[in-house]
Design an enzyme around this catalytic site. Structure first.
Site, PDB file in Angstrom:
ATOM      1  N   GLU A  41       0.882  -1.236   0.047  1.00 24.61           N
ATOM      2  CA  GLU A  41       0.213   0.126   0.088  1.00 24.61           C
ATOM      3  C   GLU A  41       0.788   1.259   0.013  1.00 24.61           C
ATOM      4  O   GLU A  41       0.549   2.347  -0.592  1.00 24.61           O
ATOM      5  CB  GLU A  41      -0.796  -0.036   1.261  1.00 24.61           C
ATOM      6  CG  GLU A  41      -2.206  -0.946   1.234  1.00 24.61           C
ATOM      7  CD  GLU A  41      -1.631  -2.556   1.578  1.00 24.61           C
ATOM      8  OE1 GLU A  41      -0.442  -2.522   1.963  1.00 24.61           O
ATOM      9  OE2 GLU A  41      -2.926  -3.197   1.568  1.00 24.61           O
ATOM     10  N   GLN A  67      -9.521  -6.424  11.332  1.00 25.61           N
ATOM     11  CA  GLN A  67      -8.704  -5.295  10.463  1.00 25.61           C
ATOM     12  C   GLN A  67      -9.411  -3.906  10.602  1.00 25.61           C
ATOM     13  O   GLN A  67      -9.679  -3.166   9.668  1.00 25.61           O
ATOM     14  CB  GLN A  67      -8.786  -5.767   8.819  1.00 25.61           C
ATOM     15  CG  GLN A  67      -7.855  -6.765   8.730  1.00 25.61           C
ATOM     16  CD  GLN A  67      -7.671  -7.069   7.355  1.00 25.61           C
ATOM     17  OE1 GLN A  67      -8.488  -6.762   6.389  1.00 25.61           O
ATOM     18  NE2 GLN A  67      -6.528  -7.740   6.893  1.00 25.61           N
ATOM     19  N   LYS A 112     -17.759  -0.819   4.915  1.00 29.17           N
ATOM     20  CA  LYS A 112     -18.119  -1.869   3.969  1.00 29.17           C
ATOM     21  C   LYS A 112     -19.683  -1.769   3.437  1.00 29.17           C
ATOM     22  O   LYS A 112     -19.978  -2.016   2.534  1.00 29.17           O
ATOM     23  CB  LYS A 112     -17.839  -3.177   4.381  1.00 29.17           C
ATOM     24  CG  LYS A 112     -17.819  -4.182   3.380  1.00 29.17           C
ATOM     25  CD  LYS A 112     -17.003  -5.662   3.601  1.00 29.17           C
ATOM     26  CE  LYS A 112     -17.154  -6.468   2.334  1.00 29.17           C
ATOM     27  NZ  LYS A 112     -16.465  -7.920   2.608  1.00 29.17           N
TER      28      LYS A 112
END
Lengths: 559, 158
Positions: free
Chosen positions: A50, A113, A162
């Site tokens: 990333e 996460q 999400k």
């Protein structure tokens, strides 16, 4: 038509004319990646880390002047992106970073996460958003891109849970941004500007001190005009390299810790310093109490907080350099361009007395001659990126830059590992030029995984490793200020860079002479694939001149 | 420029957003500015809140604080001036056996009153200029307060 939040992200990017994004998928951002899969307009470049994605987006932004975009997932995906955000923040680069987040209902539960991403990025972004309603997506994206590129540019981070990317909603991308609390001042105060013009007329040793703001505001042409109209000499900061063009007789050189003798003396002896989009960084001013003691200071900057922050300013002008300098050009028409000829002579004399220089050797390559050689061969045909350390300073000192946006480097944060991924972004943005990354044997290993990205997408970055088997800049300080105690900076343990490049599908060269180097460079350009050129250089070469940290700008070590 | 360190009141008008307080507090922490007190509440009938910050520093530092605050996107307005009309609340709890008449007289002198008397003690509340709040706290020490809290300053332009 009702579309998903993830699809809205894609539509928003298209509305902002974003056709290339860098990123790395993961659980919380999968809805967005699914929409990426379903479309053809936006090209996604999969970096191998990333951090690489964010640096690539930044390199893209620095060279193109457009907003760079990167996409990462939640948790570690985001934390890996933080160095990139911080780097863009320090260098005021316009990028937008989109991260996935755990579903809204799980926020605060220490979910898998999960990390408080906006809590972390608050300290290293111009602004950030946690989207909590699908109906906010369009407005937030519109604002984010506007904030990133307007005023003093900077990174903006958007965190999207999400479940928000899964929800359906109506999508209407706004035409305008209206943020009543954010209205950057762009037109400078005319009265202040006239006072400054007056001060220029009264001065006998004025100096243009050029910073990265000139690059950001696309004002390089204007500043060249002003210099020519008035005959005022100029120094460039690291971030402004290329603004004046190396052939310009009014450009002295880089100023600061590793600036030239003439540039630093000009800064110290000037009676009027005109700072343009620069911010009096400690690497430029040296000891503040001794800095420019005899000078009046003018400061033109779009960020009011840069003015009077470190140095007291006599002529402050807040505004966009492009507007302000256009006005200055008009006000200065007819100025006697010979007025400062004595001052120019003094500076030239200083430059002849101690030019930027180095001693060549018959036995070992010097890093400076490699950089000069690349300059001779490629000039304007290359964009130059660097990592951080000695090679970065030598590149800034010795490459003959001819234009703004030719030089891409990590200035404020000083991020080792920036060079290679950002040079990938540079190549993507400007495919007609060779993308060179000058790097060190320390820095290159910090994002070496991006070899895979460069091979996969055929992005032929040429990495020139100025290899001295040391973490060179720290070694230099240890030699000079710590009685040569080489603490943890000996990097003699190294991979075989040739095999390393080849194992990824790139090409590697090991060179020890200038002839070998020429051959390697031309071959790499010809083969048009990502390359590592491992150049064995003098282990003990130091970057000179040097103003020791905390020392006065005029007290330089010259050898 | 004056380098004299003194107390300053900074009034900040911000958009009502969940993260705005942490942006302001984070700015002070991150740049090493000090916060003596901080109060925040929504402005009635508006989409803005008012934050009042009491800080100690020289003028140059405070000028920089103002500019940095103005850079935060949700900040609408920053005002720093010496002639703010200031007000602060203090509450103090005293032992039950405290002389009520004397305590009441003290409270009245500072725009206050005895709010409650219970078996756990007597709670007095006063509201006054922050300097006078300090004077109240000093004066009340002879009643051996069990606990004292201050609200932090609110301020309005005259």
């Amino acid at each position: 038509m009702r579309i998903s939040g993830a699809r809205m992200v894609i539509e928003a990017l298209k509305a902002e004319n974003v056709y290339t994004v860098f990123g790395y998928p993961g659980g919380a951002i999968m809805n967005v990646y699914d929409e990426l899969y379903k479309q053809k307009d936006i090209k996604h470049i999969l970096t191998r880390h990333e951090q690489g994605a964010i640096h690539s987006a930044e390199g893209y932004a620095k060279v193109s002047g457009e907003v760079g975009v990167a996409i990462v997932t939640s948790g570690p995906g985001f934390t890996n992106a933080v160095t990139g955000l911080a780097n863009a923040y320090m260098d005021s680069t316009p990028i937008v970073v989109i991260s996935g987040q755990v579903p809204l209902s799980l926020i605060g539960t220490d979910a898998f996460q999960e990390i408080d991403a906006v809590g972390i990025s608050r300290a290293c972004t111009k602004h950030n958003y946690l989207i909590t309603k699908v109906s906010d997506i369009a407005r937030v994206f519109k604002e984010a891109f506007y904030i990133a590129r307007s005023g003093r540019p900077g990174p903006v981070h958007i965190d999207i849970p999400k479940d928000i990317t899964a929800q359906l909603g109506d999508f209407l991308y706004p035409d305008f941004v209206d943020i009543p609390t954010y209205r950057p001042i762009t037109r400078g105060n005319r009265e202040q500007l006239e006072k400054l013009i007056n001060a220029i007329e009264k001065s006998s040793r004025p100096l243009l001190y050029l910073g990265g703001g000139i690059v950001q505001s696309n004002s390089s042409g204007l500043i060249r005009q002003i210099a020519k109209l008035t005959g005022i000499p100029a120094v460039e900061t690291l971030m402004a390299r290329g603004v004046m063009g190396s052939e310009n007789p009014l450009l002295i050189s880089m100023v600061g810790m590793h600036g030239s003798y003439a540039a630093n003396m000009a800064m110290s002896e000037a009676d009027l310093i005109i700072s343009l989009g620069a911010r009096f960084d400690d690497r430029v001013t040296g000891k503040l109490s001794e800095f420019a003691k005899y000078a009046k200071v003018a400061h033109i900057d779009i960020d009011p907080s840069s003015i009077n922050k470190l140095v007291d300013v006599d002529y402050p002008v807040v505004g966009d350099l492009n507007f302000v300098l256009s006005e200055m050009v008009n006000l200065l028409k007819g100025f006697n361009s010979n007025k400062f000829i004595d001052w120019q002579k003094t500076i030239n004399k200083n430059d002849q007395l101690h030019p930027l220089n180095y001693d060549k050797s018959a036995f070992i390559l010097k890093p400076q001659e490699i950089i000069e050689r690349v300059g001779e061969l490629l000039r304007d045909r290359a964009n130059i990126s660097t990592d951080v350390g000695q090679h970065q300073m030598w590149s800034a000192q010795f490459y003959p830059f001819s234009r703004a946006r030719q030089f891409n480097t990590s200035g404020g944060l000083g991020t080792m590992g920036y060079g290679f991924p950002s040079a990938i972004g540079v190549k993507v943005a400007d495919q007609n030029r060779v993308s060179i990354n000058f790097t060190g044997d320390g820095s290159i290993l910090m994002n070496i995984q991006e070899l895979m990205t460069a091979v996969e997408y055929n992005i032929p970055v040429i990495n020139i490793i100025l290899n001295n088997n040391y973490l060179g800049m720290v070694r230099q300080w240890q030699t000079l200020f710590y009685d040569d105690r080489i603490s943890q900076t000996d990097l003699s343990m190294q991979p075989d860079f040739v095999k390393l490049a080849e194992s990824f599908g790139g090409i590697g060269y090991r060179v020890e002479t200038l002839e070998e180097f020429d051959k390697a460079l031309l071959d790499a350009i010809d083969k048009n694939i990502v390359a590592l050129i491992d150049v064995k250089i003098d282990r003990r070469e130091n970057v000179m001149p040097m103003v020791p940290a905390g020392g006065s700008l005029f007290n330089m070590m010259l050898k | 420029m004056s380098s004299k360190t003194r107390r300053h009141i900074i009034s900040v008008t911000v958009r009502n957003e969940s993260s705005v307080l942490s942006r302001v507090a984070g700015l002070f922490a991150g740049r090493g500015y000090n916060i003596e007190s901080l109060t925040v509440a929504p402005i009635p009938n508006e989409e803005f809140s008012r934050i009042t910050i009491e800080t100690i520093g020289d003028q140059k530092t405070v000028d920089q604080i103002e500019k940095q605050l103005n850079k935060l996107i949700p900040v609408l307005k920053v005002v720093e001036r010496e002639d703010f009309i200031e007000q602060e609340i203090a509450m103090a709890k005293f032992p039950v056996e405290t002389n009520l008449a004397e305590l009441d007289a003290l409270c009245r002198a500072f725009n206050g009153k005895i709010s409650i008397i219970s078996e756990n003690g007597i709670i007095a509340t006063i509201s006054d200029h922050p300097i006078r709040v300090g004077a109240f706290i000093t004066a009340s020490s002879r009643f051996s307060p069990i606990e004292i809290i201050r609200s932090g300053v609110v301020a309005m332009e005259p």
